[in-house]
Design a protein around this motif. Structure first.
Motif, short mmCIF file in Angstrom:
data_model
loop_
_atom_site.label_atom_id
_atom_site.label_comp_id
_atom_site.label_asym_id
_atom_site.label_seq_id
_atom_site.Cartn_x
_atom_site.Cartn_y
_atom_site.Cartn_z
N TRP A 53 -0.35 4.81 16.84
CA TRP A 53 0.19 3.92 15.91
C TRP A 53 -0.53 2.54 15.91
O TRP A 53 0.22 1.73 16.39
CB TRP A 53 1.53 3.80 16.06
CG TRP A 53 2.27 5.32 15.91
CD1 TRP A 53 2.54 6.13 14.67
CD2 TRP A 53 2.74 6.12 16.99
NE1 TRP A 53 3.08 7.29 15.21
CE2 TRP A 53 3.32 7.07 16.34
CE3 TRP A 53 2.78 5.66 18.13
CZ2 TRP A 53 3.83 8.16 17.39
CZ3 TRP A 53 3.59 6.70 19.04
CH2 TRP A 53 3.98 7.85 18.54
N ALA A 96 -0.53 0.13 14.10
CA ALA A 96 0.22 -0.98 13.39
C ALA A 96 1.29 -1.69 14.38
O ALA A 96 1.32 -2.64 14.36
CB ALA A 96 1.17 -0.44 12.20
N ARG A 114 0.30 -5.29 13.36
CA ARG A 114 1.34 -6.08 12.66
C ARG A 114 1.89 -7.56 13.31
O ARG A 114 1.67 -8.57 12.59
CB ARG A 114 2.80 -5.18 12.57
CG ARG A 114 2.77 -4.36 11.39
CD ARG A 114 4.10 -3.67 11.08
NE ARG A 114 3.83 -2.55 10.03
CZ ARG A 114 4.07 -1.43 10.21
NH1 ARG A 114 4.52 -0.91 11.50
NH2 ARG A 114 3.73 -0.57 9.31
N VAL A 143 -2.78 -7.16 8.99
CA VAL A 143 -2.44 -6.23 8.13
C VAL A 143 -2.59 -6.81 6.67
O VAL A 143 -2.64 -8.04 6.42
CB VAL A 143 -0.69 -5.97 8.14
CG1 VAL A 143 -0.59 -5.11 9.36
CG2 VAL A 143 0.27 -7.15 8.23
N ASP A 144 -2.38 -6.33 5.61
CA ASP A 144 -2.58 -6.84 4.23
C ASP A 144 -1.12 -7.22 3.64
O ASP A 144 -0.29 -7.40 4.47
CB ASP A 144 -2.96 -5.79 3.20
CG ASP A 144 -2.24 -4.40 3.01
OD1 ASP A 144 -0.83 -4.63 3.26
OD2 ASP A 144 -2.38 -3.42 2.55
N ARG A 192 1.20 -6.40 1.81
CA ARG A 192 2.19 -5.63 1.95
C ARG A 192 2.74 -4.88 3.29
O ARG A 192 3.49 -4.18 3.44
CB ARG A 192 1.86 -4.42 1.01
CG ARG A 192 1.80 -4.57 -0.57
CD ARG A 192 1.59 -3.39 -1.15
NE ARG A 192 1.24 -3.74 -2.59
CZ ARG A 192 0.61 -2.92 -3.38
NH1 ARG A 192 0.22 -1.99 -3.12
NH2 ARG A 192 0.56 -3.21 -4.69
N ARG A 221 0.62 -3.32 5.38
CA ARG A 221 0.10 -2.30 5.63
C ARG A 221 -1.23 -2.53 6.62
O ARG A 221 -2.00 -3.62 6.46
CB ARG A 221 -0.42 -1.41 4.65
CG ARG A 221 0.72 -1.03 3.88
CD ARG A 221 0.40 -0.09 2.63
NE ARG A 221 -0.54 -1.13 1.68
CZ ARG A 221 -0.76 -0.75 0.36
NH1 ARG A 221 -0.45 0.12 0.00
NH2 ARG A 221 -1.49 -1.87 -0.27
N THR A 222 -1.38 -1.54 7.56
CA THR A 222 -2.84 -1.60 8.48
C THR A 222 -3.59 -1.03 7.80
O THR A 222 -3.78 0.29 7.32
CB THR A 222 -2.49 -0.95 9.88
OG1 THR A 222 -1.64 -1.46 10.33
CG2 THR A 222 -3.78 -1.32 10.49
N GLN A 223 -4.90 -1.62 7.39
CA GLN A 223 -6.15 -0.89 6.53
C GLN A 223 -6.70 0.02 7.63
O GLN A 223 -6.75 -0.18 8.59
CB GLN A 223 -6.95 -2.02 6.12
CG GLN A 223 -6.22 -2.88 5.05
CD GLN A 223 -5.97 -2.13 3.71
OE1 GLN A 223 -6.56 -1.27 3.14
NE2 GLN A 223 -4.73 -2.13 3.42
N ARG A 242 -7.24 0.03 11.58
CA ARG A 242 -6.74 1.23 12.60
C ARG A 242 -7.99 1.59 13.35
O ARG A 242 -7.80 2.01 14.72
CB ARG A 242 -6.20 2.13 11.73
CG ARG A 242 -4.83 1.95 11.05
CD ARG A 242 -3.94 3.00 10.53
NE ARG A 242 -5.04 3.99 9.41
CZ ARG A 242 -4.72 3.52 8.27
NH1 ARG A 242 -4.05 2.78 7.70
NH2 ARG A 242 -5.36 4.39 7.39
#
Length: 126
Positions: A23, A25, A29, A34-35, A37, A39-41, A45
């Motif tokens: 994981w 993220a 994070r 992250v973006d 939103r 989220r991890t692009q 990752r």
């Protein structure tokens, strides 16, 4: 050398490394990778998983290396990785606060390992 402390640091590092590999993220994070939103692009990752594997491998080495030169070498490798993380992340992560936290966490883990190496051994075994 405090073998118990070094084994604990190694086990914790190995578990964290496995978790980040599964994981990414978990690292992305808090690092601000992250973006908008949260989220991890995919590229991030892919980039973080090798760090997780490195931590898993070096932590496992600390957890299982025989006491003596092998454990010292495994710990030195872990210290070098932590200090490298502090230097790189401390200069490149987005945001001053994130950089400061990354440096503090990385140097903190390195300091635990250094303390484990330098502390007098309580175990009378050779």
């Amino acid at each position: 050398m405090r073998v118990g402390l070094l084994r604990t640091v190694g086990a914790a590092t190995a578990l964290y490394g496995v978790a980040v590999t599964a994981w990414p993220a978990l690292l992305a994070r808090p690092s601000g990778l992250v973006d908008e939103r949260g989220r991890t692009q995919p590229a991030t990752r892919v980039s973080l998983r090798p760090l997780g594997l490195r931590d898993a491998a070096s932590g496992l080495a600390m957890a299982v290396a025989p006491r003596g030169p092998a454990l010292t070498t495994a710990t030195a490798l872990r210290i070098a990785a932590d200090l490298g993380d502090a230097g790189l992340l401390g200069r490149t992560l987005p945001g001053r606060e994130r950089r400061a936290v990354a440096v503090a966490v990385s140097v903190g883990w390195a300091a635990l390992s250094v303390a484990g190496l330098l502390a007098p051994d309580r175990d009378p075994r050779p």
